[in-house]
Design a protein around this motif. Structure first.
Motif, PDB file in Angstrom:
ATOM      1  N   UNK A 115       9.140  -7.881   6.589  1.00 15.79           N
ATOM      2  CA  UNK A 115       8.200  -8.615   5.736  1.00 15.79           C
ATOM      3  C   UNK A 115       7.096  -9.272   6.551  1.00 15.79           C
ATOM      4  N   UNK A 116       7.324  -9.461   7.860  1.00 13.36           N
ATOM      5  CA  UNK A 116       6.297 -10.060   8.713  1.00 13.36           C
ATOM      6  C   UNK A 116       5.055  -9.174   8.797  1.00 13.36           C
ATOM      7  N   UNK A 117       5.217  -7.888   8.493  1.00 13.05           N
ATOM      8  CA  UNK A 117       4.082  -6.960   8.586  1.00 13.05           C
ATOM      9  C   UNK A 117       3.060  -7.221   7.489  1.00 13.05           C
ATOM     10  N   UNK A 118       3.503  -7.644   6.301  1.00 10.06           N
ATOM     11  CA  UNK A 118       2.602  -7.730   5.151  1.00 10.06           C
ATOM     12  C   UNK A 118       1.425  -8.676   5.344  1.00 10.06           C
ATOM     13  N   UNK A 119       1.620  -9.912   5.821  1.00 14.77           N
ATOM     14  CA  UNK A 119       0.440 -10.763   6.037  1.00 14.77           C
ATOM     15  C   UNK A 119      -0.491 -10.219   7.116  1.00 14.77           C
ATOM     16  N   UNK A 135     -12.022   2.437   6.518  1.00 15.29           N
ATOM     17  CA  UNK A 135     -10.908   3.228   5.977  1.00 15.29           C
ATOM     18  C   UNK A 135      -9.553   2.670   6.404  1.00 15.29           C
ATOM     19  N   UNK A 136      -9.395   2.398   7.699  1.00 14.71           N
ATOM     20  CA  UNK A 136      -8.099   1.896   8.156  1.00 14.71           C
ATOM     21  C   UNK A 136      -7.863   0.450   7.733  1.00 14.71           C
ATOM     22  N   UNK A 137      -8.949  -0.309   7.572  1.00 19.05           N
ATOM     23  CA  UNK A 137      -8.781  -1.642   6.986  1.00 19.05           C
ATOM     24  C   UNK A 137      -8.264  -1.538   5.563  1.00 19.05           C
ATOM     25  N   UNK A 138      -8.839  -0.597   4.795  1.00 18.77           N
ATOM     26  CA  UNK A 138      -8.368  -0.372   3.430  1.00 18.77           C
ATOM     27  C   UNK A 138      -6.951   0.191   3.427  1.00 18.77           C
ATOM     28  N   UNK A 139      -6.625   1.006   4.432  1.00 25.92           N
ATOM     29  CA  UNK A 139      -5.245   1.507   4.544  1.00 25.92           C
ATOM     30  C   UNK A 139      -4.256   0.358   4.634  1.00 25.92           C
ATOM     31  N   UNK A 140      -4.534  -0.587   5.523  1.00 20.45           N
ATOM     32  CA  UNK A 140      -3.575  -1.677   5.702  1.00 20.45           C
ATOM     33  C   UNK A 140      -3.470  -2.552   4.454  1.00 20.45           C
ATOM     34  N   UNK A 141      -4.577  -2.804   3.799  1.00 17.32           N
ATOM     35  CA  UNK A 141      -4.519  -3.602   2.572  1.00 17.32           C
ATOM     36  C   UNK A 141      -3.785  -2.851   1.466  1.00 17.32           C
ATOM     37  N   UNK A 142      -4.028  -1.548   1.361  1.00 16.50           N
ATOM     38  CA  UNK A 142      -3.312  -0.764   0.346  1.00 16.50           C
ATOM     39  C   UNK A 142      -1.841  -0.637   0.694  1.00 16.50           C
ATOM     40  N   UNK A 143      -1.537  -0.573   1.989  1.00 21.65           N
ATOM     41  CA  UNK A 143      -0.132  -0.527   2.410  1.00 21.65           C
ATOM     42  C   UNK A 143       0.594  -1.804   2.002  1.00 21.65           C
ATOM     43  N   UNK A 144      -0.048  -2.957   2.224  1.00 22.57           N
ATOM     44  CA  UNK A 144       0.560  -4.228   1.838  1.00 22.57           C
ATOM     45  C   UNK A 144       0.801  -4.273   0.331  1.00 22.57           C
ATOM     46  N   UNK A 145      -0.208  -3.831  -0.452  1.00 26.08           N
ATOM     47  CA  UNK A 145      -0.040  -3.809  -1.907  1.00 26.08           C
ATOM     48  C   UNK A 145       1.024  -2.821  -2.351  1.00 26.08           C
ATOM     49  N   UNK A 146       1.084  -1.682  -1.688  1.00 28.61           N
ATOM     50  CA  UNK A 146       2.072  -0.650  -2.036  1.00 28.61           C
ATOM     51  C   UNK A 146       3.499  -1.157  -1.806  1.00 28.61           C
ATOM     52  N   UNK A 147       3.724  -1.749  -0.633  1.00 27.24           N
ATOM     53  CA  UNK A 147       5.069  -2.240  -0.311  1.00 27.24           C
ATOM     54  C   UNK A 147       5.469  -3.401  -1.215  1.00 27.24           C
ATOM     55  N   UNK A 148       4.516  -4.287  -1.476  1.00 27.00           N
ATOM     56  CA  UNK A 148       4.837  -5.506  -2.227  1.00 27.00           C
ATOM     57  C   UNK A 148       4.980  -5.248  -3.723  1.00 27.00           C
TER      58      UNK A 148
END
Length: 207
Positions: free
Chosen positions: A58-62, A93-106
């Protein structure tokens, strides 16, 4: 009769406007690379199996939302202002990847069928592998360090995707170790660029 020379009328005196010095923008590349590197490093610790307690992931999400995501996205926008097409495409693109990854996991993963979530994750990663693969081709015109970065990142996405689709722990762990290597390369490039611009000379070669 002597000829007379017609002199042009004197131009009215004009006050010169002050010359404005061109605005110098900071290089956003080291910021974007550092944001990418740190977030990739922390996630890869879990993907590689070096940290086995998945509850700690969970530390990855923030990090994914604010540093890998927001900071990298901002770096991409600044690259746009500098006229850097490659940097804009990569960082946004990779900034959007990380934000979408956080939303996807959460928000998304908890709603997926438990026995099919790996399929959605796998194809999500396949898409990012495709993007990174053609960015790797474009990176062949850059220095050696950037070539290594994008090829290793493409392999990271590929092995993580295959690990999810095949439900193979070994493939997933391989992707995790590739991610650690990729993070190290990104940190190295970030250090090389920021050190060069701070010291005024090359400190670490990029090839």
């Amino acid at each position: 009769m002597p000829s007379s020379t017609l002199a042009p009328a004197a131009a009215p005196h004009a006050t010169a406007s002050p010359v404005t010095a061109p605005q110098v923008m900071a290089n956003p590349g080291p910021l974007g690379l550092a944001a990418f590197a740190l977030t990739t490093f922390v996630l890869s610790l879990f993907n590689s199996g070096l940290i086995s307690n998945t509850a700690l992931s969970a530390v990855v999400l923030p990090l994914a939302l604010f540093y890998g995501g927001l900071a990298q996205f901002v770096a991409g926008i600044l690259e746009f202002r500098r006229g850097n097409t490659f940097g804009t495409t990569a960082f946004v693109s990779y900034g959007a990847f990380w934000m979408s990854f956080a939303g996807y996991v959460k928000f998304v993963v908890p709603t997926l069928p438990a026995d099919q979530a790996h399929v959605a994750t796998g194809w999500f990663l396949v898409g990012w592998f495709i993007f990174t693969a053609y960015m790797s081709i474009a990176a062949m015109k850059l220095d050696v360090a950037h070539r290594v970065l994008f090829v290793s990142l493409a392999l990271t996405f590929l092995f993580l995707a295959l690990g999810d689709l095949a439900q193979s722990t070994a493939l997933g762990h391989t992707g995790g170790f590739l991610g650690l290597f990729t993070a190290g390369v990104a940190w190295y490039i970030s250090f090389a660029v920021v050190a060069k611009e701070t010291w005024g000379r090359e400190v670490a070669p990029l090839g």
